[in-house]
Design a protein around this motif. Structure first.
Motif, mmCIF file in Angstrom:
data_model
loop_
_atom_site.group_PDB
_atom_site.id
_atom_site.type_symbol
_atom_site.label_atom_id
_atom_site.label_comp_id
_atom_site.label_asym_id
_atom_site.label_seq_id
_atom_site.Cartn_x
_atom_site.Cartn_y
_atom_site.Cartn_z
ATOM 1 N N ALA A 157 -26.098 59.784 -69.873
ATOM 2 C CA ALA A 157 -25.968 58.169 -71.111
ATOM 3 C C ALA A 157 -25.531 58.920 -72.083
ATOM 4 O O ALA A 157 -24.928 57.419 -72.288
ATOM 5 N N TYR A 158 -25.323 59.751 -72.803
ATOM 6 C CA TYR A 158 -24.058 60.426 -73.888
ATOM 7 C C TYR A 158 -23.258 60.510 -73.429
ATOM 8 O O TYR A 158 -22.559 59.370 -74.162
ATOM 9 N N LEU A 159 -22.354 60.148 -72.357
ATOM 10 C CA LEU A 159 -21.246 60.444 -72.203
ATOM 11 C C LEU A 159 -20.875 58.629 -72.177
ATOM 12 O O LEU A 159 -20.220 58.375 -72.469
ATOM 13 N N ALA A 160 -21.787 58.089 -71.955
ATOM 14 C CA ALA A 160 -21.621 56.648 -71.373
ATOM 15 C C ALA A 160 -21.716 55.611 -72.938
ATOM 16 O O ALA A 160 -20.816 54.827 -73.310
ATOM 17 N N LEU A 161 -22.512 55.843 -74.038
ATOM 18 C CA LEU A 161 -22.628 56.008 -75.116
ATOM 19 C C LEU A 161 -21.580 56.369 -76.180
ATOM 20 O O LEU A 161 -21.912 56.102 -76.918
ATOM 21 N N ASN A 162 -21.387 57.425 -75.952
ATOM 22 C CA ASN A 162 -19.801 58.247 -76.805
ATOM 23 C C ASN A 162 -19.261 59.113 -76.198
ATOM 24 O O ASN A 162 -18.906 60.277 -76.182
ATOM 25 N N PRO A 163 -17.954 58.012 -75.452
ATOM 26 C CA PRO A 163 -16.997 58.560 -74.792
ATOM 27 C C PRO A 163 -16.316 59.152 -75.941
ATOM 28 O O PRO A 163 -16.345 59.109 -76.868
ATOM 29 N N GLY A 164 -14.966 60.564 -74.963
ATOM 30 C CA GLY A 164 -14.298 61.216 -76.039
ATOM 31 C C GLY A 164 -14.892 62.282 -76.431
ATOM 32 O O GLY A 164 -14.304 62.986 -77.471
ATOM 33 N N ARG A 165 -16.445 62.503 -76.396
ATOM 34 C CA ARG A 165 -17.154 63.925 -77.041
ATOM 35 C C ARG A 165 -17.188 65.375 -77.422
ATOM 36 O O ARG A 165 -16.064 65.012 -76.524
ATOM 37 N N SER A 166 -16.205 65.884 -78.242
ATOM 38 C CA SER A 166 -16.370 67.021 -77.564
ATOM 39 C C SER A 166 -17.623 68.175 -77.414
ATOM 40 O O SER A 166 -18.522 67.583 -77.524
ATOM 41 N N HIS A 167 -17.010 69.193 -77.498
ATOM 42 C CA HIS A 167 -17.721 69.907 -76.228
ATOM 43 C C HIS A 167 -19.067 70.625 -77.270
ATOM 44 O O HIS A 167 -20.733 70.319 -77.167
ATOM 45 N N GLU A 168 -19.037 70.620 -78.543
ATOM 46 C CA GLU A 168 -19.970 71.025 -80.035
ATOM 47 C C GLU A 168 -20.812 69.206 -79.791
ATOM 48 O O GLU A 168 -21.801 69.782 -80.105
ATOM 49 N N ALA A 169 -19.966 68.389 -79.815
ATOM 50 C CA ALA A 169 -20.823 67.191 -79.461
ATOM 51 C C ALA A 169 -21.960 66.621 -79.086
ATOM 52 O O ALA A 169 -23.053 67.018 -78.915
ATOM 53 N N ILE A 170 -21.795 67.526 -77.820
ATOM 54 C CA ILE A 170 -22.423 67.441 -76.444
ATOM 55 C C ILE A 170 -23.807 68.149 -76.920
ATOM 56 O O ILE A 170 -25.100 68.127 -76.481
#
Length: 375
Positions: A157-170
Motif C-alpha cells: 500500500a505504501y509503495l502504491a501511494l508513494n512510488p519511487g521512495r528510498s529505503h530510508e522513507a520505507i
C-alpha cells in the motif's frame, strides 16, 4: 544464487547510533538461510448505520545494525461494511411530498452506456490493492505466509501511494521509530515480490530496486483508489452520473479500514482525502437522484457517504428528504433517529438547515412543500 542483483546504499554506523536508544523489535525468524530454504516451511464505520533472506534485494555488508522490524502478525479480522450499490432501482411513484431541487447547470447526467467513451479504466489483470474499505490485495499469483500478510499489505500500500521512495522513507513509514536492518527490509521486499507474482511475460509486478527510481510497483499493479481517480478526474460535480455510480460502487467501508492502530500512520492524510472524495461524490449522486424522483437510489447514495462520515448532516438531510418524499414514514423516522444519535455522540448543535428541516417535517402545513434549502 542471489535472487536480486540490485545494490543500494548500506545502512551506516551513524544510522545505528541515531537509533541507539530505541529497543529493537523481537526477531520473528533467523534471517540466515536463503529464501528457497525458508519457503520449504512457509504455508501456501460514530454510530453505525443499519443500511448500509536468502537471496536478498541487495547484498548486506554492514553489520553495525542488527535489529529487525517487529514480527509480522496475522491480519486482523474485520467486519466488512455491507456494499450499498448506487445503481438505478425502480421506485414506486411517490405520493407524499413535492421536493423542489435543482442541479447546477454544469452537472452531467450521462447514461451508463456513455461511460466507456468517457472514462478509460485501467486494466485489472494484475494485483489490485484495495483502499476504499478494509485494506487488502487481490489478484496476486504468489504465496504469502499468513503471519506476514498484514505487514506485506501495508508495504504494498505504501509503495502504491508513494512510488519511487528510498529505503530510508520505507523504514520510517513501515517501521517508525525502530532501527531496521538491511536484511530485514530486503526479506520483506522479497516476500512481497513473491506474493505479487509475475506477469504473463515473466516480469515482476514489483521490479528490482534501481537507485534512479527507488522502490516502485509496476504499472500492472493497480488500486481501487486509482480507478476512482480515473472515474472522477475533475471531481464529482461535473462528472457523468454513471461515473459517480461506478465510483461509489468501489466503496466497501471506511477507507484503509480494518487495520491495527499502530499501522498506516503514514497514510492518515490520504485516508482523509479519500473520505472527503467519497462524501462529495455521495452527496452529488444523492442530490441528482432526489431531483429525478429516484428516492431509493438517493438513499443508497447518501448511505455510502454516511457510512464513512456518519456525522455529515447534508447527507443525512438528503436521506430524510428521500424517505419523506417516497412516503416511507418508517425509513424517515429511522433516518432522523440515526441523525440525532450521531449528533449526540459527536456533541454540539445541529446545523441550521437540519433544524429547519426537522421543524418543517413536524408541521403538516409545511411538510409537503419542502425545498432545496433543506440541502
Amino acid at each position: 544464487s542471489q535472487d536480486d542483483a540490485e545494490q543500494e546504499e548500506q545502512p551506516t554506523e551513524e544510522f545505528a547510533a541515531a537509533h541507539a536508544d530505541v529497543q529493537p523489535a523481537d526477531v520473528d525468524e533467523v534471517i540466515a538461510a536463503d529464501e528457497d530454504d525458508q519457503d520449504a516451511h512457509n504455508s501456501h464505520g460514530a454510530t453505525a448505520l443499519s443500511t448500509e533472506p536468502g537471496p536478498l534485494e541487495e547484498q548486506e555488508t554492514d553489520t553495525s545494525v542488527t535489529s529487525t522490524p517487529d514480527q509480522l502478525e496475522d491480519q486482523a479480522d474485520v467486519e466488512l461494511v455491507e456494499d450499498q450499490p448506487a445503481g438505478d432501482v425502480a421506485d414506486e411513484p411517490a405520493a407524499a411530498a413535492e421536493v423542489d431541487v435543482e442541479l447546477p447547470e454544469h452537472a452531467v447526467t450521462a447514461e451508463p452506456a456513455q461511460l466507456a467513451d468517457a472514462i478509460a479504466l485501467h486494466p485489472r489483470t494484475g494485483p489490485r490493492i484495495l483502499f476504499l474499505g478494509p485494506v487488502d490485495i487481490e489478484q496476486t499469483s504468489g504465496p504469502v505466509e499468513p503471519s506476514k500478510r498484514a505487514s506485506l499489505t501495508e508495504l504494498a500500500a505504501y509503495l502504491a501511494l508513494n512510488p519511487g521512495r528510498s529505503h530510508e522513507a520505507i523504514d520510517a513509514a513501515i517501521w517508525p521509530g525502530k532501527p531496521v536492518s538491511l536484511a530485514a527490509r530486503n526479506t520483506a521486499v522479497s516476500k512481497l515480490r513473491r506474493w505479487l507474482g509475475k506477469t504473463a511475460t515473466g516480469e515482476d509486478h514489483l521490479p528490482r530496486y534501481q537507485a534512479a527510481v527507488g522502490y516502485t510497483l509496476a504499472d500492472t499493479v493497480t488500486s481501487d483508489w486509482q480507478q476512482w481517480q480515473q472515474l472522477l478526474p475533475d471531481g464529482p460535480v461535473g462528472a457523468p452520473t454513471a461515473a459517480l455510480e461506478a465510483a461509489l460502487d468501489l466503496v466497501r467501508g471506511t477507507p484503509i479500514g480494518g487495520v491495527k492502530a499502530r499501522r498506516y500512520a503514514w497514510a492518515e492524510q490520504t485516508r482523509q482525502d479519500m473520505i472527503a472524495a467519497i462524501v462529495d461524490a455521495s452527496y452529488e449522486l444523492a442530490r441528482r437522484r432526489l431531483m429525478e424522483g429516484r428516492w431509493r437510489n438517493a438513499t443508497q447514495a447518501a448511505v455510502v457517504g454516511l457510512t464513512v462520515e456518519p456525522g455529515l448532516e447534508r447527507l443525512a438531510r438528503i436521506r430524510i428528504l428521500a424517505a419523506h418524499s417516497a412516503g416511507n414514514q418508517a425509513e424517515e423516522e429511522k433516518a432522523i433517529a440515526q441523525l440525532l444519535a450521531v449528533a449526540e455522540d459527536l456533541g454540539g448543535d445541529l446545523e441550521e438547515q437540519t433544524e429547519k428541516l426537522l421543524a418543517d417535517l413536524a408541521d403538516p402545513d409545511r411538510a409537503n412543500q419542502l425545498t432545496a434549502s433543506a440541502l
